[in-house]
Design an enzyme around this catalytic site. Structure first.
Site, PDB file in Angstrom:
ATOM      1  N   ASN A   9       0.871  -1.176   0.000  1.00 51.48           N
ATOM      2  CA  ASN A   9       0.000   0.000   0.000  1.00 51.48           C
ATOM      3  C   ASN A   9       0.907   1.224   0.000  1.00 51.48           C
ATOM      4  OD1 ASN A   9      -1.757   2.083   0.577  1.00 51.48           O
ATOM      5  ND2 ASN A   9      -2.287   1.355   2.642  1.00 51.48           N
ATOM      6  N   LYS A  11       0.012   4.213  -0.158  1.00 48.66           N
ATOM      7  CA  LYS A  11      -0.647   5.383   0.464  1.00 48.66           C
ATOM      8  C   LYS A  11      -0.458   6.605  -0.447  1.00 48.66           C
ATOM      9  CE  LYS A  11      -0.020   3.083   4.806  1.00 48.66           C
ATOM     10  NZ  LYS A  11       0.171   3.133   6.244  1.00 48.66           N
ATOM     11  N   HIS A  91      -9.325   0.987   5.242  1.00 49.35           N
ATOM     12  CA  HIS A  91      -8.015   1.169   5.892  1.00 49.35           C
ATOM     13  C   HIS A  91      -8.190   2.110   7.089  1.00 49.35           C
ATOM     14  CE1 HIS A  91      -3.897   2.395   6.653  1.00 49.35           C
ATOM     15  NE2 HIS A  91      -3.537   1.298   6.020  1.00 49.35           N
ATOM     16  N   GLU A  93      -6.550   4.495   8.093  1.00 48.99           N
ATOM     17  CA  GLU A  93      -6.355   5.922   7.796  1.00 48.99           C
ATOM     18  C   GLU A  93      -7.618   6.513   7.164  1.00 48.99           C
ATOM     19  OE1 GLU A  93      -2.638   5.430   5.693  1.00 48.99           O
ATOM     20  OE2 GLU A  93      -1.707   4.834   7.587  1.00 48.99           O
ATOM     21  N   GLU A 161      -4.939  -5.125  10.829  1.00 48.87           N
ATOM     22  CA  GLU A 161      -3.891  -4.128  11.001  1.00 48.87           C
ATOM     23  C   GLU A 161      -4.122  -3.364  12.309  1.00 48.87           C
ATOM     24  OE1 GLU A 161      -2.094  -2.907   6.981  1.00 48.87           O
ATOM     25  OE2 GLU A 161      -3.948  -1.795   7.193  1.00 48.87           O
ATOM     26  N   GLY A 167       2.974   2.043  10.606  1.00 53.02           N
ATOM     27  CA  GLY A 167       3.927   3.127  10.409  1.00 53.02           C
ATOM     28  C   GLY A 167       4.725   3.476  11.650  1.00 53.02           C
ATOM     29  N   SER A 207       3.796  -2.387  10.155  1.00 45.65           N
ATOM     30  CA  SER A 207       5.257  -2.447  10.300  1.00 45.65           C
ATOM     31  C   SER A 207       5.845  -3.809   9.909  1.00 45.65           C
ATOM     32  CB  SER A 207       5.685  -2.044  11.715  1.00 45.65           C
ATOM     33  OG  SER A 207       5.325  -0.688  11.957  1.00 45.65           O
ATOM     34  N   GLY A 228       2.924  -1.179   4.170  1.00 41.29           N
ATOM     35  CA  GLY A 228       2.978   0.226   3.787  1.00 41.29           C
ATOM     36  C   GLY A 228       4.399   0.645   3.439  1.00 41.29           C
ATOM     37  N   GLY A 229       5.089   1.233   4.411  1.00 42.73           N
ATOM     38  CA  GLY A 229       6.409   1.820   4.182  1.00 42.73           C
ATOM     39  C   GLY A 229       7.376   0.912   3.440  1.00 42.73           C
TER      40      GLY A 229
HETATM   41  P1  PGA Z   1       3.163   0.094   7.501  1.00 42.40           P
HETATM   42  O1  PGA Z   1       1.667   0.312   6.964  1.00 42.40           O
HETATM   43  O2  PGA Z   1       3.666  -1.196   6.874  1.00 42.40           O
HETATM   44  O3  PGA Z   1       3.921   1.295   7.021  1.00 42.40           O
HETATM   45  O4  PGA Z   1       3.081  -0.009   8.972  1.00 42.40           O
HETATM   46  C1  PGA Z   1       0.786  -0.783   6.859  1.00 42.40           C
HETATM   47  C2  PGA Z   1      -0.536  -0.332   6.315  1.00 42.40           C
HETATM   48  O5  PGA Z   1      -1.012   0.746   6.666  1.00 42.40           O
HETATM   49  O6  PGA Z   1      -1.146  -1.057   5.501  1.00 42.40           O
END
Ligand code: PGA
Length: 246
Positions: A9, A11, A91, A93, A161, A167, A207, A228-229
């Site tokens: 993802n 983002k 998600h 967010e 999640e 993050g 993470s 994500g990251g």
């Molecule tokens: P992250 O994000 O791997 O950066 O923690 C995961 C996500 O929001 O899907």
């Protein structure tokens, strides 16, 4: 029997120049035993697909309606039309920034699956909810409220999640992940029957990194990750894909 999935993802990250990461990812992951997907910002989807990199491409959100007067929103029908395979819905967010409720997430998941997309439905507790001992209650409420009745193993993937792990560099303990994933599987069985429920992939997100992916993906009822990251760089994500392929 469930094929693992490594879904990235991006983002609100990535410009056209970052498509070079997809080319690098494709060459680093040409023989994988898992589904590999990247969900970039919607305007990058056509260019990412044009690379013909053999990687599934998904959206990060869709509207619950298939068309209409909804300025700025993207329909599942359009995502499907431009070649996307899936769309993330719910998600944390989106739930936090746009106050999306379980009912809205469920309507989006319905729109996604009726358009022929895989709905990647996200759920997860906040840190305060975990500290209060409410994790399983929150997971049950969100899972029940966010999944449509027409959920199947082919049209839906669930991502657990924990919000506090996204993050932050903090991951849930393996024992916590196992507990939540087992609880989700049991809830899915109770609602959809064992045959459907046992085919639904349950991803962990929060993470996931090259250094912890192998351990997390080896846990029972963990069928891969939503990342994500660490999905932004091919070097990191290809290591995560490798962990999901073992
Ligand atoms: P992250 O994000 O791997 O950066 O923690 C995961 C996500 O929001 O899907």
């Amino acid at each position: 029997m469930r094929r693992k999935m490594a879904a990235g993802n991006w983002k609100m990250n990535g410009l056209r120049a970052d498509l070079a990461e997809i080319t690098a990812l494709a060459s680093a992951t040409s023989t994988t035993a898992c589904d590999v997907m990247i969900c970039p910002p919607a305007p990058l989807i056509p260019a990412m697909l044009a690379l013909e990199a053999g990687i599934m491409v998904g959206g990060q959100d869709c509207h619950a309606e298939q068309s209409g007067a909804h300025t700025g929103d993207v329909s599942a029908t359009l995502l499907k039309d431009i070649g996307a395979s899936a769309v993330i819905v719910g998600h944390s967010e989106r739930r936090a920034d746009h106050a999306e409720t379980d009912a809205e997430v469920r309507a989006k998941a319905e729109a996604a699956t009726s358009a022929g997309l895989i709905a990647i439905v996200c759920i997860g507790e906040t840190e305060a909810e975990r500290d209060a001992g409410d994790t399983l209650k929150v997971v049950e409420t969100q899972l029940t409220g966010s999944l449509p009745d027409g959920t199947t193993a082919a049209n839906t993937v669930v991502a657990y999640e924990p919000v506090w792990a996204i993050g932050t560099g903090k991951t849930a303990q393996s024992s916590d992940i196992v507990e939540v994933h087992a609880a989700m599987r049991a809830l899915l069985r109770a609602r959809f029957g064992a045959e459907v429920a046992d085919g639904i992939r349950l991803l962990y997100g929060g993470s996931v990194k090259p250094g912890n992916a192998e351990e997390i993906f080896s846990l029972p009822d963990v069928d891969g990750g939503l990342v994500g990251g660490a999905s932004l760089k091919a070097a990191d994500f290809s290591a995560i894909v490798a962990a999901a392929s073992r």
